[in-house]
Motif scaffolding. Structure first.
Motif, PDB file in Angstrom:
ATOM      1  N   ARG A 223      48.973  37.234  93.705  1.00  0.00           N
ATOM      2  CA  ARG A 223      50.055  38.206  93.542  1.00  0.00           C
ATOM      3  C   ARG A 223      51.342  37.531  93.061  1.00  0.00           C
ATOM      4  O   ARG A 223      52.299  38.203  92.683  1.00  0.00           O
ATOM      5  N   ASN A 224      51.354  36.218  93.084  1.00  0.00           N
ATOM      6  CA  ASN A 224      52.456  35.432  92.544  1.00  0.00           C
ATOM      7  C   ASN A 224      52.026  34.820  91.215  1.00  0.00           C
ATOM      8  O   ASN A 224      50.832  34.773  90.909  1.00  0.00           O
ATOM      9  N   PRO A 225      52.972  34.340  90.387  1.00  0.00           N
ATOM     10  CA  PRO A 225      52.575  33.670  89.146  1.00  0.00           C
ATOM     11  C   PRO A 225      51.673  32.473  89.453  1.00  0.00           C
ATOM     12  O   PRO A 225      52.065  31.550  90.185  1.00  0.00           O
ATOM     13  N   LEU A 226      50.483  32.480  88.907  1.00  0.00           N
ATOM     14  CA  LEU A 226      49.513  31.454  89.281  1.00  0.00           C
ATOM     15  C   LEU A 226      49.898  30.068  88.776  1.00  0.00           C
ATOM     16  O   LEU A 226      49.543  29.064  89.403  1.00  0.00           O
ATOM     17  N   ASN A 227      50.615  29.999  87.668  1.00  0.00           N
ATOM     18  CA  ASN A 227      51.061  28.682  87.213  1.00  0.00           C
ATOM     19  C   ASN A 227      52.022  28.070  88.218  1.00  0.00           C
ATOM     20  O   ASN A 227      51.979  26.851  88.478  1.00  0.00           O
ATOM     21  N   GLU A 228      52.880  28.898  88.829  1.00  0.00           N
ATOM     22  CA  GLU A 228      53.799  28.384  89.849  1.00  0.00           C
ATOM     23  C   GLU A 228      53.050  28.015  91.125  1.00  0.00           C
ATOM     24  O   GLU A 228      53.364  26.998  91.774  1.00  0.00           O
ATOM     25  N   GLU A 229      52.067  28.817  91.488  1.00  0.00           N
ATOM     26  CA  GLU A 229      51.265  28.505  92.674  1.00  0.00           C
ATOM     27  C   GLU A 229      50.530  27.173  92.503  1.00  0.00           C
ATOM     28  O   GLU A 229      50.491  26.352  93.423  1.00  0.00           O
TER      29      GLU A 229
ATOM     30  N   GLY B 181      41.514  40.519  86.887  1.00  0.00           N
ATOM     31  CA  GLY B 181      42.936  40.554  86.547  1.00  0.00           C
ATOM     32  C   GLY B 181      43.341  39.605  85.444  1.00  0.00           C
ATOM     33  O   GLY B 181      44.509  39.194  85.381  1.00  0.00           O
ATOM     34  N   THR B 182      42.429  39.282  84.539  1.00  0.00           N
ATOM     35  CA  THR B 182      42.706  38.233  83.553  1.00  0.00           C
ATOM     36  C   THR B 182      43.885  38.574  82.648  1.00  0.00           C
ATOM     37  O   THR B 182      44.690  37.695  82.312  1.00  0.00           O
ATOM     38  N   GLU B 183      44.010  39.822  82.249  1.00  0.00           N
ATOM     39  CA  GLU B 183      45.100  40.188  81.352  1.00  0.00           C
ATOM     40  C   GLU B 183      46.463  39.842  81.954  1.00  0.00           C
ATOM     41  O   GLU B 183      47.337  39.295  81.271  1.00  0.00           O
ATOM     42  N   GLY B 184      46.627  40.095  83.244  1.00  0.00           N
ATOM     43  CA  GLY B 184      47.899  39.799  83.893  1.00  0.00           C
ATOM     44  C   GLY B 184      48.134  38.323  84.157  1.00  0.00           C
ATOM     45  O   GLY B 184      49.277  37.892  84.307  1.00  0.00           O
ATOM     46  N   HIS B 185      47.053  37.545  84.197  1.00  0.00           N
ATOM     47  CA  HIS B 185      47.172  36.117  84.510  1.00  0.00           C
ATOM     48  C   HIS B 185      47.108  35.227  83.273  1.00  0.00           C
ATOM     49  O   HIS B 185      47.299  34.009  83.389  1.00  0.00           O
ATOM     50  N   TRP B 186      46.835  35.789  82.096  1.00  0.00           N
ATOM     51  CA  TRP B 186      46.467  34.993  80.931  1.00  0.00           C
ATOM     52  C   TRP B 186      47.511  33.940  80.565  1.00  0.00           C
ATOM     53  O   TRP B 186      47.172  32.756  80.380  1.00  0.00           O
ATOM     54  N   ASP B 187      48.762  34.332  80.446  1.00  0.00           N
ATOM     55  CA  ASP B 187      49.794  33.362  80.060  1.00  0.00           C
ATOM     56  C   ASP B 187      49.928  32.261  81.100  1.00  0.00           C
ATOM     57  O   ASP B 187      50.123  31.088  80.760  1.00  0.00           O
ATOM     58  N   ALA B 188      49.814  32.625  82.373  1.00  0.00           N
ATOM     59  CA  ALA B 188      49.904  31.622  83.442  1.00  0.00           C
ATOM     60  C   ALA B 188      48.722  30.665  83.389  1.00  0.00           C
ATOM     61  O   ALA B 188      48.866  29.468  83.653  1.00  0.00           O
ATOM     62  N   ILE B 189      47.534  31.185  83.060  1.00  0.00           N
ATOM     63  CA  ILE B 189      46.351  30.331  82.948  1.00  0.00           C
ATOM     64  C   ILE B 189      46.566  29.270  81.884  1.00  0.00           C
ATOM     65  O   ILE B 189      46.336  28.072  82.106  1.00  0.00           O
TER      66      ILE B 189
END
Length: 335
Positions: free
Chosen positions: A200-206, A222-230
């Motif tokens: 639920r938080n930005p995964l790159n920051e996590e 939820g890939t669309e919402g996480h894509w940039d962070a990935i």
């Protein structure tokens, strides 16, 4: 024989989404087993097909089962009547929500002797998906991976639950799982995750807070919402594997890190009659060995009782809500 099918396209609440009917007994092809179904589980494909594919008549769905072989085809060599088995079936054949099912012996594995039929039925589709992503798509060799990390997004789901276990038991990877609630965090810890991050938080920051840049990412939900962070978090020349269906993502973002990408669809081998279709039966036997040795546990988390219109509809509705942990299972018609 008793069966449950659908005769109307639409959501699970549609009256024709789950209907009981009498179906003809299957007859075995040369390499088929006729299996008496003793346990099944539900998967997202169950409700996605109901919602999107117009049925011709009443169609039996279901893609995970464990049961007992009752009859074998003329060219069967790997099983005999009385054997206990598990499998994920094929995308285009009648499904598991019936008393009996015909299934190609090459995609069948032995049922683990240490667990029941419903508990075994939780494993096949998700184990094949996780195994193919780890060892076929990512190209990881058993025993390798030390010094590298895998992020499993949606670690408490069916695929994530078994992927965490396989990665921990068969590779040297550091395994990070994403989960967002106390109960899902507890579950992925039970599955063996080394670290847990909150999706639920930005995964790159996590991931940055852990000091970990993963080489591999299993994008399960939820890939669309996480894509940039990935893309931001990953090591150069890493690999993303995906099973969900994002509407729009920026593929160009992969280039600057030379990232690789692959879809995972465990029905691809059977759908296209691949020469190596028997690989799925082989890996299910490996999974059965790992369960019986105590290295992998069933991911069954809730049993909805014997198959019926009401119980199957309830299990599918819970799956649609997206809040299930591990796998939802049901016993066969006999309970």
């Amino acid at each position: 024989m008793k069966a449950l099918g659908y005769n109307e396209r639409g959501p699970i609440s549609t009256p024709g989404a789950v209907v009981a009917f009498d179906a003809e007994m299957p007859t075995p092809g040369p390499r088929d087993l006729i299996v008496e179904v003793k346990g099944v589980s539900v998967n997202p494909v169950d409700f996605k097909v109901r919602a999107n594919r117009p049925p011709e008549g009443t169609v039996i769905l279901g893609w995970d089962a464990a049961g007992v072989v009752k009859e074998v085809g003329s060219e069967v060599t790997m099983f005999k009547a009385g054997d206990e088995v598990m499998y994920a079936g094929e995308f285009t054949r009648p499904g598991t929500n019936a008393e009996f099912q015909a299934v190609d012996e090459r995609i069948v594995g032995r049922k683990p002797s240490s667990i029941g039929f419903a508990e075994a039925a939780a494993l096949p589709l998700t184990a094949i998906t996780a195994w193919e992503m780890l060892f076929d798509s990512f190209g990881i060799k058993e025993g390798d991976g030390a010094g590298e990390a895998l992020l499993v997004i949606g670690g408490a789901g069916g695929v994530g639950s078994v992927m965490i276990q396989l990665a921990k038991k068969l590779t040297g990877l550091t395994v990070v799982a994403s989960a967002s609630r106390d109960d899902t965090v507890a579950w992925v810890n039970k599955m063996g995750a080394d670290h847990v991050v909150n999706h639920r938080n930005p995964l790159n920051e996590e991931m940055a807070s852990l000091g970990i840049a993963p080489k591999y990412v299993a994008a399960l939900t939820g890939t669309e919402g996480h894509w940039d962070a990935i893309i931001e978090m990953m090591k150069p020349r890493g690999h993303i594997g995906m099973i969900d269906d994002p509407a729009a993502i920026n593929w160009q973002g992969l280039k600057m890190k030379a990232l690789s990408f692959s879809w995972e669809f465990m029905f691809a081998r059977t759908l296209h009659k691949a020469d190596d279709v028997g690989a799925q039966g082989v890996l299910l036997n490996r999974v059965a060995d790992l369960v019986d040795s105590g290295d992998v546990v069933t991911t069954a988390n809730k049993n909805y009782g014997a198959l019926s219109e009401a119980s199957l509809r309830e299990a599918l509705a819970a799956q649609v809500e997206g809040a299930t942990i591990g796998k939802s299972v049901l016993d066969g018609f006999g309970g």
